[in-house]
Design an enzyme around this catalytic site. Structure first.
Site, PDB file in Angstrom:
ATOM      1  N   CYS A 274       0.855  -1.185   0.000  1.00 52.75           N
ATOM      2  CA  CYS A 274       0.000   0.000   0.000  1.00 52.75           C
ATOM      3  C   CYS A 274       0.888   1.230   0.000  1.00 52.75           C
ATOM      4  O   CYS A 274       1.924   1.247   0.669  1.00 52.75           O
ATOM      5  CB  CYS A 274      -0.888  -0.003   1.243  1.00 52.75           C
ATOM      6  SG  CYS A 274      -2.019   1.403   1.311  1.00 52.75           S
TER       7      CYS A 274
ATOM      8  N   SER B 127     -11.373   5.457   7.270  1.00 53.83           N
ATOM      9  CA  SER B 127     -10.474   5.275   8.404  1.00 53.83           C
ATOM     10  C   SER B 127      -9.930   6.652   8.771  1.00 53.83           C
ATOM     11  O   SER B 127      -9.072   7.195   8.086  1.00 53.83           O
ATOM     12  CB  SER B 127      -9.355   4.315   7.979  1.00 53.83           C
ATOM     13  OG  SER B 127      -8.495   4.099   9.048  1.00 53.83           O
ATOM     14  N   LEU B 128     -10.452   7.241   9.842  1.00 52.62           N
ATOM     15  CA  LEU B 128     -10.171   8.652  10.149  1.00 52.62           C
ATOM     16  C   LEU B 128      -9.013   8.788  11.152  1.00 52.62           C
ATOM     17  O   LEU B 128      -8.024   9.442  10.882  1.00 52.62           O
ATOM     18  CB  LEU B 128     -11.445   9.304  10.700  1.00 52.62           C
ATOM     19  CG  LEU B 128     -11.618  10.783  10.400  1.00 52.62           C
ATOM     20  CD1 LEU B 128     -11.638  11.044   8.912  1.00 52.62           C
ATOM     21  CD2 LEU B 128     -12.914  11.291  11.027  1.00 52.62           C
ATOM     22  N   ASN B 129      -9.198   8.227  12.308  1.00 56.11           N
ATOM     23  CA  ASN B 129      -8.121   8.100  13.321  1.00 56.11           C
ATOM     24  C   ASN B 129      -7.603   9.392  13.944  1.00 56.11           C
ATOM     25  O   ASN B 129      -6.761   9.343  14.852  1.00 56.11           O
ATOM     26  CB  ASN B 129      -6.927   7.313  12.745  1.00 56.11           C
ATOM     27  CG  ASN B 129      -7.393   6.039  12.096  1.00 56.11           C
ATOM     28  OD1 ASN B 129      -8.247   5.356  12.643  1.00 56.11           O
ATOM     29  ND2 ASN B 129      -6.898   5.741  10.912  1.00 56.11           N
TER      30      ASN B 129
ATOM     31  N   SER C  20     -13.462   0.352   2.263  1.00 57.84           N
ATOM     32  CA  SER C  20     -12.879   1.190   3.313  1.00 57.84           C
ATOM     33  C   SER C  20     -11.697   1.987   2.766  1.00 57.84           C
ATOM     34  O   SER C  20     -10.825   1.433   2.100  1.00 57.84           O
ATOM     35  CB  SER C  20     -12.400   0.290   4.461  1.00 57.84           C
ATOM     36  OG  SER C  20     -11.759   1.070   5.434  1.00 57.84           O
TER      37      SER C  20
ATOM     38  N   GLU D 215      -5.137   0.233  -0.350  1.00 53.70           N
ATOM     39  CA  GLU D 215      -6.167   1.273  -0.328  1.00 53.70           C
ATOM     40  C   GLU D 215      -7.083   1.001  -1.531  1.00 53.70           C
ATOM     41  O   GLU D 215      -6.703   1.216  -2.684  1.00 53.70           O
ATOM     42  CB  GLU D 215      -5.479   2.655  -0.440  1.00 53.70           C
ATOM     43  CG  GLU D 215      -6.364   3.810  -0.882  1.00 53.70           C
ATOM     44  CD  GLU D 215      -7.563   4.062   0.015  1.00 53.70           C
ATOM     45  OE1 GLU D 215      -7.383   4.309   1.205  1.00 53.70           O
ATOM     46  OE2 GLU D 215      -8.704   4.005  -0.503  1.00 53.70           O
TER      47      GLU D 215
ATOM     48  N   CYS E 191       0.327   4.554   6.263  1.00 51.25           N
ATOM     49  CA  CYS E 191      -0.180   4.879   7.605  1.00 51.25           C
ATOM     50  C   CYS E 191       0.796   4.323   8.636  1.00 51.25           C
ATOM     51  O   CYS E 191       1.227   3.167   8.550  1.00 51.25           O
ATOM     52  CB  CYS E 191      -1.575   4.290   7.804  1.00 51.25           C
ATOM     53  SG  CYS E 191      -2.748   4.863   6.565  1.00 51.25           S
TER      54      CYS E 191
ATOM     55  N   CYS F 195      -6.861  -5.783  12.660  1.00 49.72           N
ATOM     56  CA  CYS F 195      -6.809  -4.543  11.900  1.00 49.72           C
ATOM     57  C   CYS F 195      -5.409  -3.942  11.879  1.00 49.72           C
ATOM     58  O   CYS F 195      -4.792  -3.774  12.933  1.00 49.72           O
ATOM     59  CB  CYS F 195      -7.746  -3.549  12.570  1.00 49.72           C
ATOM     60  SG  CYS F 195      -8.929  -2.919  11.450  1.00 49.72           S
TER      61      CYS F 195
ATOM     62  N   ASN G  97      -3.640  -2.523  17.482  1.00 54.50           N
ATOM     63  CA  ASN G  97      -2.949  -3.802  17.662  1.00 54.50           C
ATOM     64  C   ASN G  97      -1.468  -3.612  17.375  1.00 54.50           C
ATOM     65  O   ASN G  97      -1.104  -3.402  16.236  1.00 54.50           O
ATOM     66  CB  ASN G  97      -3.471  -4.835  16.652  1.00 54.50           C
ATOM     67  CG  ASN G  97      -4.940  -5.034  16.791  1.00 54.50           C
ATOM     68  OD1 ASN G  97      -5.418  -5.470  17.809  1.00 54.50           O
ATOM     69  ND2 ASN G  97      -5.675  -4.672  15.735  1.00 54.50           N
TER      70      ASN G  97
HETATM   71 FE1  SF4 Z   1      -2.822   1.206   3.480  1.00 53.66          FE
HETATM   72 FE2  SF4 Z   1      -5.007   0.846   4.956  1.00 53.66          FE
HETATM   73 FE3  SF4 Z   1      -2.615   0.265   5.955  1.00 53.66          FE
HETATM   74 FE4  SF4 Z   1      -3.275   2.801   5.564  1.00 53.66          FE
HETATM   75  S1  SF4 Z   1      -4.259   1.384   6.999  1.00 53.66           S
HETATM   76  S2  SF4 Z   1      -1.316   1.847   5.000  1.00 53.66           S
HETATM   77  S3  SF4 Z   1      -4.528   2.632   3.701  1.00 53.66           S
HETATM   78  S4  SF4 Z   1      -3.581  -0.751   4.211  1.00 53.66           S
END
Ligand code: SF4
Length: 348
Positions: free
Chosen positions: A112, A215-217, A191, A160, A116, A334, A291
């Site tokens: 990805c 996914s805001l966080n 998502s 993503e 993140c 997750c 996690n």
């Molecule tokens: Fe990619 Fe989702 Fe991981 Fe962010 S949370 S790096 S968008 S896989």
């Protein structure tokens, strides 16, 4: 070749007509065998047994993905499976039973590029998009190789999804075909980490009842950019603009995913700020305790902190649900899918 896993039944019928002068009668039989029964013995069906030469021709033309399951791990009923793709890249998918229903979490990319900071896949970097057939294959594998029922699908695995929108949407159409898996869009959740252009493009497709999760966080740009580099390109104001325009069905909601990181985004101020940000559109907030994985520097909040944070959101009149994270020991929870060892370089 006839790439069945990337075609709706209607499209297979079109191919049948173009190639062999046949149509839906045979297309539906082929589709039923592969996607409803998980069998490739279509030649034995009533529809094909009377046209032996057609069955032989079709068997020669039919192209099925050469993915294979290379590992499975199970904990508390959560089953993670790793699949090797034709180019030997590896993806992971997770089967999660809960409340009498089973959800399959599928990957949409190898790696990805969103990077993140709290996510193991993000640490891998981007390798490539999954093809339609590689996405659909994950559903087929869960159903027929692992013999699990699949009631819901969430695009929350590696990648993503809105960075691979065309293939994700085509796979949603194939998975939704009534003659095959028959999974309605209302049972499928896409998502995103906040890919605002992707949300806009998805909205324009107007797929009835397809569910969207963001996914805001974090609820301010400073923190969010620190946690999720994509926020530099698509800041919170831009995401909100797209969410306000998103065609939420009557009684529908947008899911907001909030991974709670100890001491980072779990204060009362964070909860109030989040509630303010979410004013104006129908949302349901799913709070997920972080996690820890591998070298990640963030810490998991205690259960008490998680409950308190959910309480603060509820005080602000938000519909909030605490999502219990299972499968941590097998790195299936997750943000734990993939690892730097799986390779990949490009990051946002
Ligand atoms: Fe990619 Fe989702 Fe991981 Fe962010 S949370 S790096 S968008 S896989």
């Amino acid at each position: 070749m006839l790439n069945l896993f990337a075609l709706t039944c209607e499209e297979v019928a079109g191919e049948m007509s173009r190639r062999y002068g046949k149509g839906m009668y045979h297309a539906a039989a082929l589709y039923r065998e592969i996607f409803k029964k998980g069998s490739t013995s279509f030649a034995k069906t009533t529809e094909f047994s009377r046209s032996h030469s057609l069955a032989v021709q079709l068997a020669g033309d039919l192209w099925l993905p050469s993915c294979r399951i290379i590992a499975t791990q199970e904990e508390e009923g959560v089953l993670k499976f790793a699949s090797a793709l034709a180019d030997d890249r590896i993806i992971e998918s997770v089967i999660i039973p809960a409340n009498g229903r089973t959800t399959l979490c599928v990957s949409s990319q190898v790696g990805c590029r969103m990077g993140c900071r709290f996510c193991a896949t993000g640490g891998m970097g981007y390798v490539r998009n999954l093809t339609v057939e590689e996405i659909v294959w994950q559903v087929h594998a869960a159903r027929f190789k692992l013999n699990r029922r699949v009631d819901n699908i969430v695009f929350m695995g590696m990648g993503e999804p809105l960075d691979n929108l065309a293939n994700v949407i085509r796979s949603v159409r194939v998975i939704g075909d009534q003659r095959g898996f028959d999974m309605a869009p209302s049972h499928i959740t896409v998502s995103t980490a906040g890919h605002a252009d992707g949300i806009r493009d998805l909205a324009a497709l107007n797929i009835r009842k397809l569910r969207l999760a963001v996914s805001l966080n974090a609820s301010n740009d400073e923190l969010r950019t620190r946690l999720m580099p994509i926020n530099r390109r698509y800041p919170l104001s831009r995401i909100k603009q797209e969410l306000l325009a998103f065609p939420v069905e009557k009684c529908g909601v947008i899911f907001i995913e909030y991974v709670l990181l100890k001491g980072i985004n779990d204060s009362r101020g964070d909860a109030i700020e989040l509630a303010r940000y979410l004013t104006g559109f129908p949302v349901r907030v799913n709070v997920i305790a972080f996690n820890p994985s591998g070298s990640n520097t963030y810490a998991a909040p205690g259960e008490e902190n998680v409950r308190r944070f959910c309480g603060w959101l509820a005080d602000e009149k938000l519909f909030v649900r605490l999502r219990r994270s299972r499968g941590q020991a097998i790195m299936a929870a997750c943000g734990q899918l993939g690892s730097a060892a799986l390779g990949g370089e490009e990051k946002l």
